[in-house]
Design an enzyme around this catalytic site. Structure first.
Site, mmCIF file in Angstrom:
data_model
loop_
_atom_site.group_PDB
_atom_site.id
_atom_site.type_symbol
_atom_site.label_atom_id
_atom_site.label_comp_id
_atom_site.label_asym_id
_atom_site.label_seq_id
_atom_site.Cartn_x
_atom_site.Cartn_y
_atom_site.Cartn_z
ATOM 1 N N GLN A 165 103.091 60.329 13.615
ATOM 2 C CA GLN A 165 104.016 59.443 12.925
ATOM 3 C C GLN A 165 105.468 59.789 13.252
ATOM 4 O O GLN A 165 106.279 58.907 13.521
ATOM 5 C CB GLN A 165 103.772 59.501 11.418
ATOM 6 C CG GLN A 165 102.436 58.914 10.992
ATOM 7 C CD GLN A 165 102.239 58.953 9.487
ATOM 8 O OE1 GLN A 165 103.125 59.345 8.742
ATOM 9 N NE2 GLN A 165 101.062 58.548 9.037
ATOM 10 N N ASP A 310 92.890 63.802 9.669
ATOM 11 C CA ASP A 310 92.377 62.884 8.656
ATOM 12 C C ASP A 310 90.901 63.101 8.353
ATOM 13 O O ASP A 310 90.395 62.613 7.329
ATOM 14 C CB ASP A 310 92.596 61.433 9.096
ATOM 15 C CG ASP A 310 94.061 61.031 9.039
ATOM 16 O OD1 ASP A 310 94.817 61.622 8.240
ATOM 17 O OD2 ASP A 310 94.462 60.133 9.805
ATOM 18 N N LYS A 337 99.740 64.392 2.332
ATOM 19 C CA LYS A 337 99.079 63.112 2.571
ATOM 20 C C LYS A 337 99.124 62.295 1.276
ATOM 21 O O LYS A 337 99.957 62.529 0.408
ATOM 22 C CB LYS A 337 97.650 63.363 3.052
ATOM 23 C CG LYS A 337 97.560 64.010 4.437
ATOM 24 C CD LYS A 337 98.032 63.057 5.515
ATOM 25 C CE LYS A 337 97.810 63.603 6.909
ATOM 26 N NZ LYS A 337 98.180 62.616 7.951
ATOM 27 N N ARG A 383 90.569 58.914 1.337
ATOM 28 C CA ARG A 383 89.708 59.840 2.071
ATOM 29 C C ARG A 383 89.026 60.849 1.141
ATOM 30 O O ARG A 383 87.905 61.282 1.412
ATOM 31 C CB ARG A 383 90.505 60.536 3.170
ATOM 32 C CG ARG A 383 91.082 59.539 4.179
ATOM 33 C CD ARG A 383 91.388 60.133 5.526
ATOM 34 N NE ARG A 383 92.187 59.218 6.314
ATOM 35 C CZ ARG A 383 91.719 58.174 7.003
ATOM 36 N NH1 ARG A 383 90.426 57.908 6.985
ATOM 37 N NH2 ARG A 383 92.523 57.391 7.681
#
Length: 427
Positions: A165, A310, A337, A383
């Site tokens: 990112q 992730d 996150k 997640r």
């Protein structure tokens, strides 16, 4: 959402399109000349936030069940939005679009939901300011971000963390800089931005951990096929490994070498995982078959972490069912996150009877203990919710997932997909 242990998972499935690629396809399609046709686009809440932001800046975008069509307005065709741009829960939208907005001839305020307002944006503010951007945030490092018109110049920036990112925000700002812009990473992160920029005609050079972009006169629209998201496939890979008497095939999964760490780690843990039908277009793609496996502990650290950041929550679930000790380190990024995923996963795994110790940059799991169902918190983190659902399919007794609708951020049909392959799930 309630779940009980499964007697076995079987079938052949596809997972939704890659979230990272879907975001970038809309952003770069908007800046290209011509129409970009995107197939396999992920219609999750995060990616829809990206579409909404660019529509508000005057980009026509058509969505259907078959494809998303972005009618590009060119590098200099964005218009000032009416009011703030709202990015919802999407860190990718927030950070990447900041690089684009830093070079626009209009001011804009960028904000998101409560989670986004807690996530660190100082990491993008610092290099963008070095490029000449006029950008600031709440307390200097949080959303809302205020971005005003400025002329950008190229820089060489050594990144403090391996973050796709952050890298992408700088490269996208580099589309408008008056000289070459280079980023140097401590370890390679996912390279979807570089691949897509090249496909649209930009000059991007990669040399080890250094990536350089030269500002183009224009980007040319092209058709983009989004492969299945390996981050979504990871939940089924772990489920197929830990639920007895299971065999699953996940088709058309993106196998970008900067993203396939989950396959490598599961194999290192002893998983019976086969890769077949490998093919390549802009991104490598393959079919993955997983069978019930006797797993053992491993170490996940160093340069492997950016390749599976992730997937670490669900890999922690795999570790809880594996014999021996698994160590996850160098994963401080998990703390920033959608939730603090280190603390969240340690708490929920221990709630199920696992032996998990939270550390400063990861966790230690002593696997092989019998696990039982529980009422699991989701922490408003998609997640975490999906990881605990996978655990529930192999744990004794009944489990409950609180706030299960959060999975719609990346996988709106997740529970239906689990049910279709043999998961015992009900509301």
């Amino acid at each position: 959402m309630k779940l009980t242990a499964s007697a076995g998972l079987h079938g052949s499935i596809t997972v939704p399109g890659d979230k990272s690629i879907s975001h970038r396809a809309v952003m770069l399609g908007a800046l290209a000349d011509g129409d970009t046709h995107i197939s396999g686009f992920l219609m999750g809440e995060d990616c829809l936030s990206t579409i909404d932001c660019f529509r508000k800046m005057g980009v026509p975008i058509d969505c259907s069940a078959k494809e998303v069509v972005v009618h590009g307005v060119g590098l200099h065709g964005l218009r000032e939005p009416e009011g703030q741009l709202y990015t919802g829960n999407s860190g990718t939208t927030t950070r990447l679009i900041s690089g684009i907005l830093a070079a626009q001839p209009f001011p804009v305020t960028l904000t998101g939901d409560a989670s986004i307002e807690k996530r660190p944006m100082g990491r993008i503010i610092t290099p963008l300011r070095k490029m000449g951007a006029d950008i600031d945030g709440r307390d200097g490092k949080f959303c809302p971000l205020s971005i005003r018109p400025a002329a950008l110049h190229g820089i060489t920036y050594e990144m403090p963390v391996a973050s796709a990112q952050l890298k992408s925000a700088i490269l996208l700002a580099g589309l408008y800089a008056d000289g070459p812009t280079a980023v140097i990473e401590p370890a390679p992160s996912r390279d979807h931005t570089e691949r897509m920029l090249r496909a649209l005609g930009a000059a991007v050079e990669s040399d080890g951990c250094k990536v350089t972009i030269h500002a183009p006169d224009a980007l040319r629209a092209c058709d983009i096929e989004v492969p299945g998201d390996i981050s979504s496939a990871a939940f089924f890979l772990v489920a197929g490994a830990i639920v007895p008497d299971s065999e699953l095939t996940i088709r058309n999964v993106g196998m970008n070498p900067t993203r396939d760490g989950v396959v490598e780690v599961l194999r290192a843990m002893g998983a019976d995982l086969a890769v077949s039908n490998v093919r390549d277009s802009a991104e490598p793609v393959a079919d993955l078959t997983i069978r019930s496996s006797k797993l053992h502990g491993t170490e996940i650290s160093g340069g492997m972490i950016p390749r599976l950041i992730d997937e670490l929550p669900v890999l922690a679930v795999a570790a809880a069912f594996a014999e021996g000790e698994t160590v996850i380190r160098d994963a401080r990024e998990l703390k920033v996150k959608e939730s603090n995923r280190i603390a969240a996963m340690a708490a929920e795994l221990n709630r199920a009877g696992a032996d998990c110790t939270e550390t400063e940059d990861g966790m230690m799991l002593r696997g092989g203990k019998p696990l039982h169902g529980a009422a699991f918190e989701s922490y408003n983190d998609h997640r975490v919710a999906m990881s605990m659902a996978v655990l529930a399919l192999a744990a004794a007794g009944e489990s409950e997932i609180l706030n299960p609708e959060v999975v719609s951020i990346s996988y709106p049909g997740f529970f239906d997909a689990l049910r279709a392959i043999g998961g015992s799930i009900w509301y």
